[in-house]
Scaffold this active site. Structure first.
Site, PDB file in Angstrom:
ATOM      1  N   MET A   1     -19.411 -35.991 -48.927  1.00 48.86           N
ATOM      2  CA  MET A   1     -20.345 -35.004 -49.467  1.00 48.86           C
ATOM      3  C   MET A   1     -21.468 -35.695 -50.224  1.00 48.86           C
ATOM      4  O   MET A   1     -21.211 -36.592 -51.029  1.00 48.86           O
ATOM      5  CB  MET A   1     -19.613 -34.070 -50.436  1.00 48.86           C
ATOM      6  CG  MET A   1     -18.531 -33.236 -49.816  1.00 48.86           C
ATOM      7  SD  MET A   1     -17.560 -32.368 -51.085  1.00 48.86           S
ATOM      8  CE  MET A   1     -16.522 -33.713 -51.660  1.00 48.86           C
TER       9      MET A   1
ATOM     10  N   GLY B   1     -21.148 -35.661 -55.876  1.00 46.66           N
ATOM     11  CA  GLY B   1     -21.037 -36.617 -54.779  1.00 46.66           C
ATOM     12  C   GLY B   1     -19.654 -37.220 -54.641  1.00 46.66           C
ATOM     13  O   GLY B   1     -19.140 -37.799 -55.580  1.00 46.66           O
ATOM     14  N   SER B   2     -19.032 -37.117 -53.489  1.00 53.29           N
ATOM     15  CA  SER B   2     -17.662 -37.580 -53.363  1.00 53.29           C
ATOM     16  C   SER B   2     -17.194 -37.450 -51.923  1.00 53.29           C
ATOM     17  O   SER B   2     -17.993 -37.296 -51.009  1.00 53.29           O
ATOM     18  CB  SER B   2     -16.755 -36.765 -54.295  1.00 53.29           C
ATOM     19  OG  SER B   2     -17.087 -35.394 -54.225  1.00 53.29           O
ATOM     20  N   ARG B   3     -15.856 -37.476 -51.739  1.00 52.75           N
ATOM     21  CA  ARG B   3     -15.294 -37.492 -50.393  1.00 52.75           C
ATOM     22  C   ARG B   3     -13.901 -36.867 -50.419  1.00 52.75           C
ATOM     23  O   ARG B   3     -13.189 -36.943 -51.420  1.00 52.75           O
ATOM     24  CB  ARG B   3     -15.230 -38.939 -49.926  1.00 52.75           C
ATOM     25  CG  ARG B   3     -14.385 -39.234 -48.714  1.00 52.75           C
ATOM     26  CD  ARG B   3     -14.463 -40.715 -48.430  1.00 52.75           C
ATOM     27  NE  ARG B   3     -13.405 -41.165 -47.545  1.00 52.75           N
ATOM     28  CZ  ARG B   3     -13.253 -42.424 -47.174  1.00 52.75           C
ATOM     29  NH1 ARG B   3     -14.090 -43.347 -47.610  1.00 52.75           N
ATOM     30  NH2 ARG B   3     -12.267 -42.763 -46.380  1.00 52.75           N
TER      31      ARG B   3
END
Length: 224
Positions: free
Chosen positions: A101, A189-191
């Protein structure tokens, strides 16, 4: 599809609004020529709308056949799809599907399957870029183990990134998971990785865009 502001962002947006109001009032009172506070206020307005956009929280309804389906937990881009050995919980070979993301994506996380939450575990770690493969095992992360309605188990891992420093997980062991419900939230922001059984039928490929709670990413094999 209904959109509202996520509860994780309510206090942040309120505090930020108050700060920006105070700063802009001071700018309009003491800074000349007037074009400077005008430009400053415009920049602040765009910045505030950007933060509001980040904390949007759409309520989504899955319209397809829910039997054996696995949906994406997040909005983003598929960045990894490979066979790996998951060493922390499952301790076996699985197929890992990773969605990254950006700060422009919705950051609410959905349950990927209907079923039962078996385990929730938080792991402390580093804050490398979530795009890197080693982020799955080295970064700050939260792991949720779910048994789908057909008996298959899969694991969902929320991973912090270089900017994301707060992972929120709502899932609790023993509760029911529903693909239309939020599993958690990751800030800035990340995954998210989904670890699937090897016999799962994958429905996406690297580079595909996904919509959390909507996009079918896999189908689970019927457990005999």
């Amino acid at each position: 599809m209904r959109v509202k502001i996520h509860t994780e962002g309510t206090n942040i947006l309120l505090i930020l609004l108050l700060i920006l109001v105070v700063i802009n009032l001071s700018a309009w009172m003491f800074i000349r020529p007037a074009v400077i506070p005008i430009v400053f206020s415009a920049v602040c307005g765009v910045f505030y709308l950007f933060v509001v956009n980040f904390f949007r929280s759409p309520r989504r309804t899955f319209r397809g056949d829910r039997e054996n389906v696995v949906v994406s937990s997040v909005d983003g881009t598929v960045v990894a799809l490979e066979e790996v050995f998951e060493p922390e919980v499952l301790r076996r070979k699985v197929r890992m599907l990773s969605v990254f993301m950006t700060v422009l994506n919705v950051h609410a996380n959905w349950f990927p399957v209907d079923g039962e939450v078996l385990l929730v575990r938080h792991h402390k770690g580093r804050f490398l870029s979530a795009y890197l493969p080693k982020a799955s095992i080295e970064n700050e992360r939260s792991t949720v183990l779910i048994r789908a309605n057909n008996g298959q188990e899969l694991l969902v891992r929320q991973i912090a990134g270089a900017v994301a420093r707060r992972i929120v997980t709502y899932a609790e062991p023993g509760e029911r998971s529903n693909i239309e419900d939020h599993m958690g939230f990751i800030k800035f922001g990340s995954r998210v990785d989904i670890y699937l059984p090897l016999d799962a039928e994958i429905k996406v490929k690297i580079g595909d865009k996904t919509v959390g709670g909507i996009t079918e990413v896999a189908h689970l094999a019927t457990k005999s």
